[in-house]
Write a protein that holds these residues in place. Sequence first.
Motif, PDB file in Angstrom:
ATOM      1  N   THR A   1       0.810  -1.220   0.000  1.00 61.64           N
ATOM      2  CA  THR A   1       0.000   0.000   0.000  1.00 61.64           C
ATOM      3  C   THR A   1       0.841   1.267   0.000  1.00 61.64           C
ATOM      4  O   THR A   1       0.314   2.373  -0.082  1.00 61.64           O
ATOM      5  CB  THR A   1      -0.922   0.019   1.221  1.00 61.64           C
ATOM      6  OG1 THR A   1      -0.123  -0.064   2.412  1.00 61.64           O
ATOM      7  CG2 THR A   1      -1.888  -1.167   1.184  1.00 61.64           C
ATOM      8  N   ASP A   2       2.153   1.107   0.119  1.00 62.98           N
ATOM      9  CA  ASP A   2       3.075   2.248   0.111  1.00 62.98           C
ATOM     10  C   ASP A   2       4.384   1.769  -0.496  1.00 62.98           C
ATOM     11  O   ASP A   2       4.574   0.578  -0.739  1.00 62.98           O
ATOM     12  CB  ASP A   2       3.275   2.760   1.535  1.00 62.98           C
ATOM     13  CG  ASP A   2       3.754   4.200   1.576  1.00 62.98           C
ATOM     14  OD1 ASP A   2       4.124   4.743   0.507  1.00 62.98           O
ATOM     15  OD2 ASP A   2       3.772   4.797   2.677  1.00 62.98           O
ATOM     16  N   ASP A   3       5.290   2.703  -0.728  1.00 64.44           N
ATOM     17  CA  ASP A   3       6.556   2.358  -1.365  1.00 64.44           C
ATOM     18  C   ASP A   3       7.318   1.317  -0.552  1.00 64.44           C
ATOM     19  O   ASP A   3       7.317   1.347   0.682  1.00 64.44           O
ATOM     20  CB  ASP A   3       7.425   3.603  -1.527  1.00 64.44           C
ATOM     21  CG  ASP A   3       6.825   4.614  -2.493  1.00 64.44           C
ATOM     22  OD1 ASP A   3       5.844   4.259  -3.179  1.00 64.44           O
ATOM     23  OD2 ASP A   3       7.325   5.748  -2.563  1.00 64.44           O
TER      24      ASP A   3
ATOM     25  N   VAL B   1      -0.908 -11.232  -4.315  1.00 63.83           N
ATOM     26  CA  VAL B   1      -0.130 -10.042  -4.017  1.00 63.83           C
ATOM     27  C   VAL B   1      -0.836  -8.884  -4.722  1.00 63.83           C
ATOM     28  O   VAL B   1      -1.116  -8.948  -5.922  1.00 63.83           O
ATOM     29  CB  VAL B   1       1.345 -10.160  -4.460  1.00 63.83           C
ATOM     30  CG1 VAL B   1       1.490 -10.466  -5.946  1.00 63.83           C
ATOM     31  CG2 VAL B   1       2.119  -8.907  -4.100  1.00 63.83           C
ATOM     32  N   THR B   2      -1.162  -7.852  -3.947  1.00 63.44           N
ATOM     33  CA  THR B   2      -1.931  -6.728  -4.467  1.00 63.44           C
ATOM     34  C   THR B   2      -1.189  -5.430  -4.175  1.00 63.44           C
ATOM     35  O   THR B   2      -0.937  -5.097  -3.009  1.00 63.44           O
ATOM     36  CB  THR B   2      -3.326  -6.681  -3.823  1.00 63.44           C
ATOM     37  OG1 THR B   2      -3.997  -7.914  -4.070  1.00 63.44           O
ATOM     38  CG2 THR B   2      -4.145  -5.534  -4.412  1.00 63.44           C
ATOM     39  N   MET B   3      -0.871  -4.699  -5.234  1.00 64.31           N
ATOM     40  CA  MET B   3      -0.148  -3.436  -5.108  1.00 64.31           C
ATOM     41  C   MET B   3      -1.110  -2.291  -5.381  1.00 64.31           C
ATOM     42  O   MET B   3      -1.818  -2.279  -6.394  1.00 64.31           O
ATOM     43  CB  MET B   3       1.010  -3.415  -6.106  1.00 64.31           C
ATOM     44  CG  MET B   3       1.968  -2.250  -5.961  1.00 64.31           C
ATOM     45  SD  MET B   3       3.336  -2.430  -7.150  1.00 64.31           S
ATOM     46  CE  MET B   3       4.549  -1.312  -6.436  1.00 64.31           C
ATOM     47  N   SER B   4      -1.147  -1.323  -4.487  1.00 67.71           N
ATOM     48  CA  SER B   4      -2.035  -0.178  -4.643  1.00 67.71           C
ATOM     49  C   SER B   4      -1.567   0.732  -5.774  1.00 67.71           C
ATOM     50  O   SER B   4      -0.471   0.569  -6.316  1.00 67.71           O
ATOM     51  CB  SER B   4      -2.107   0.611  -3.336  1.00 67.71           C
ATOM     52  OG  SER B   4      -2.609  -0.183  -2.296  1.00 67.71           O
TER      53      SER B   4
ATOM     54  N   ALA C   1      -1.564 -11.915  -9.020  1.00 66.77           N
ATOM     55  CA  ALA C   1      -0.710 -10.748  -8.796  1.00 66.77           C
ATOM     56  C   ALA C   1      -1.335  -9.560  -9.529  1.00 66.77           C
ATOM     57  O   ALA C   1      -1.554  -9.624 -10.736  1.00 66.77           O
ATOM     58  CB  ALA C   1       0.703 -11.008  -9.312  1.00 66.77           C
ATOM     59  N   THR C   2      -1.612  -8.487  -8.790  1.00 64.69           N
ATOM     60  CA  THR C   2      -2.249  -7.311  -9.376  1.00 64.69           C
ATOM     61  C   THR C   2      -1.429  -6.078  -9.053  1.00 64.69           C
ATOM     62  O   THR C   2      -1.190  -5.765  -7.875  1.00 64.69           O
ATOM     63  CB  THR C   2      -3.681  -7.123  -8.824  1.00 64.69           C
ATOM     64  OG1 THR C   2      -4.429  -8.314  -9.069  1.00 64.69           O
ATOM     65  CG2 THR C   2      -4.366  -5.945  -9.496  1.00 64.69           C
ATOM     66  N   ILE C   3      -0.996  -5.368 -10.100  1.00 67.77           N
ATOM     67  CA  ILE C   3      -0.179  -4.169  -9.946  1.00 67.77           C
ATOM     68  C   ILE C   3      -1.066  -2.953 -10.189  1.00 67.77           C
ATOM     69  O   ILE C   3      -1.696  -2.838 -11.242  1.00 67.77           O
ATOM     70  CB  ILE C   3       1.010  -4.167 -10.926  1.00 67.77           C
ATOM     71  CG1 ILE C   3       1.722  -5.529 -10.904  1.00 67.77           C
ATOM     72  CG2 ILE C   3       1.967  -3.027 -10.594  1.00 67.77           C
ATOM     73  CD1 ILE C   3       2.191  -5.969  -9.560  1.00 67.77           C
ATOM     74  N   GLY C   4      -1.112  -2.040  -9.227  1.00 71.23           N
ATOM     75  CA  GLY C   4      -2.032  -0.916  -9.266  1.00 71.23           C
ATOM     76  C   GLY C   4      -1.714   0.110 -10.343  1.00 71.23           C
ATOM     77  O   GLY C   4      -0.610   0.178 -10.897  1.00 71.23           O
ATOM     78  N   THR C   5      -2.686   0.936 -10.633  1.00 70.65           N
ATOM     79  CA  THR C   5      -2.582   1.989 -11.645  1.00 70.65           C
ATOM     80  C   THR C   5      -1.376   2.891 -11.380  1.00 70.65           C
ATOM     81  O   THR C   5      -1.184   3.371 -10.257  1.00 70.65           O
ATOM     82  CB  THR C   5      -3.866   2.840 -11.641  1.00 70.65           C
ATOM     83  OG1 THR C   5      -4.976   1.996 -11.922  1.00 70.65           O
ATOM     84  CG2 THR C   5      -3.788   3.947 -12.681  1.00 70.65           C
ATOM     85  N   THR C   6      -0.574   3.094 -12.414  1.00 70.02           N
ATOM     86  CA  THR C   6       0.630   3.948 -12.426  1.00 70.02           C
ATOM     87  C   THR C   6       1.665   3.555 -11.376  1.00 70.02           C
ATOM     88  O   THR C   6       2.555   4.342 -11.050  1.00 70.02           O
ATOM     89  CB  THR C   6       0.280   5.440 -12.277  1.00 70.02           C
ATOM     90  OG1 THR C   6      -0.260   5.671 -10.969  1.00 70.02           O
ATOM     91  CG2 THR C   6      -0.704   5.885 -13.342  1.00 70.02           C
ATOM     92  N   SER C   7       1.584   2.362 -10.838  1.00 70.26           N
ATOM     93  CA  SER C   7       2.587   1.896  -9.885  1.00 70.26           C
ATOM     94  C   SER C   7       3.781   1.287 -10.618  1.00 70.26           C
ATOM     95  O   SER C   7       3.688   0.935 -11.807  1.00 70.26           O
ATOM     96  CB  SER C   7       1.978   0.874  -8.926  1.00 70.26           C
ATOM     97  OG  SER C   7       1.094   1.494  -8.019  1.00 70.26           O
ATOM     98  N   HIS C   8       4.889   1.137  -9.904  1.00 74.67           N
ATOM     99  CA  HIS C   8       6.083   0.531 -10.497  1.00 74.67           C
ATOM    100  C   HIS C   8       6.507  -0.674  -9.668  1.00 74.67           C
ATOM    101  O   HIS C   8       6.678  -0.581  -8.449  1.00 74.67           O
ATOM    102  CB  HIS C   8       7.237   1.525 -10.571  1.00 74.67           C
ATOM    103  CG  HIS C   8       8.494   0.897 -11.113  1.00 74.67           C
ATOM    104  ND1 HIS C   8       8.628   0.539 -12.441  1.00 74.67           N
ATOM    105  CD2 HIS C   8       9.651   0.520 -10.495  1.00 74.67           C
ATOM    106  CE1 HIS C   8       9.816  -0.006 -12.631  1.00 74.67           C
ATOM    107  NE2 HIS C   8      10.450  -0.042 -11.468  1.00 74.67           N
TER     108      HIS C   8
END
Length: 361
Positions: free
Chosen positions: A266-268, A287-290, A314-321
């Motif tokens: 949820t954070d860097d 694994v879920t990335m905000s 595995a889900t990578i959130g919008t504009t995340s890296h």
Amino acid sequence: MKVIKFFNASMMPALFLAVLMVGCDNSTDADIDPDAPEVFSTIPMNNQEDVERNMVLEIVFDEAMDAATMNNSTITLQQGSTTINGSVDYSGTTATFTPENVFAAQTDYTATISTGAKSSSGVALSNDYEWSFTTGGNSEQLEAVELGTAGNYVVLAESAITNNPTSAFTGDLGISPMAESFMTGFSQTAETGYSTSDQVTGRIYAADMVDPTPSNLTTAVENMATAYDDAAGRTAPDFVELYTGEIGGKTLTPGLYKWSNTVLITDDVTFSGDENAVWILQIAENVTMSSDVSITLTGGAQAQNIFWQVAGEATIGTTSHFEGIILSMTGITLNTGASLNGRILAQTAAIFDANTVVAPQ
């Protein structure tokens, strides 16, 4: 031998008591208060081995204690002669010691509760209480997961690769056992044994192309499954249920991690280690990335040495890296504008939406 001349029966009890008092030292018993509190149990137990490196020490007393006496003066932890910093908390009959940093691997530690610890009625422990334990984990460099020919692809999937343009891929894409028609959103141009796309700096391979592409893909998919099993089968984890799966805002050192639940970012997050450091993250669920968060590598750490073994999605959130190699049993989705430095190896489908995906160098 001296004789008592003036002796009579009435003197017997007093003399007998005097002899007993001279012959016995009751000072130790006198120092022990029968109302003194005791340690009922500890986690880890005394002489326990293979203790997780992120273990929080727990001490349960047989009665309520004075919370003011539960502190870093009365509850201490040492590795040899070195004091380990940490925080002490107390509730009910239980005190906890949370180390400031994770423990070293394969190392002996000794915990002590001093007589400064008192019950709620003000009675102190009779004696210092001490116990020891040994950590598990890997004292040597963790070996990387061998990808075999699956490592030739930046994206490899079995059932589908779906892309909502426009994305940018650096590296080869492959799909097997499904045909090229299950790879959409690329506007492919057919070549002999592969296809090309303006969105791919590399080649696109599918199971229905001419030889040797089908056999190469079959081997790559088999290698992908083997790599997944290798990552999932590693034993003696350094960290178990670290931060209960919420790793946002944390720094992860090299080692083997194990979670029985979903991991949330949820954070860097920072992966800190040298160029040879290896991370294997065993995740039993998803694994879920905000959105709008990043994974950062420091100290020379490399994406090619970070292995995310994910039994779920595995889900990578919008504009995340994201950084690292995702080995997923169920599926991988990059939401709009997300980027990834690593590899996407999915035993089902991979889904993209205007993403940037680059194979590690």
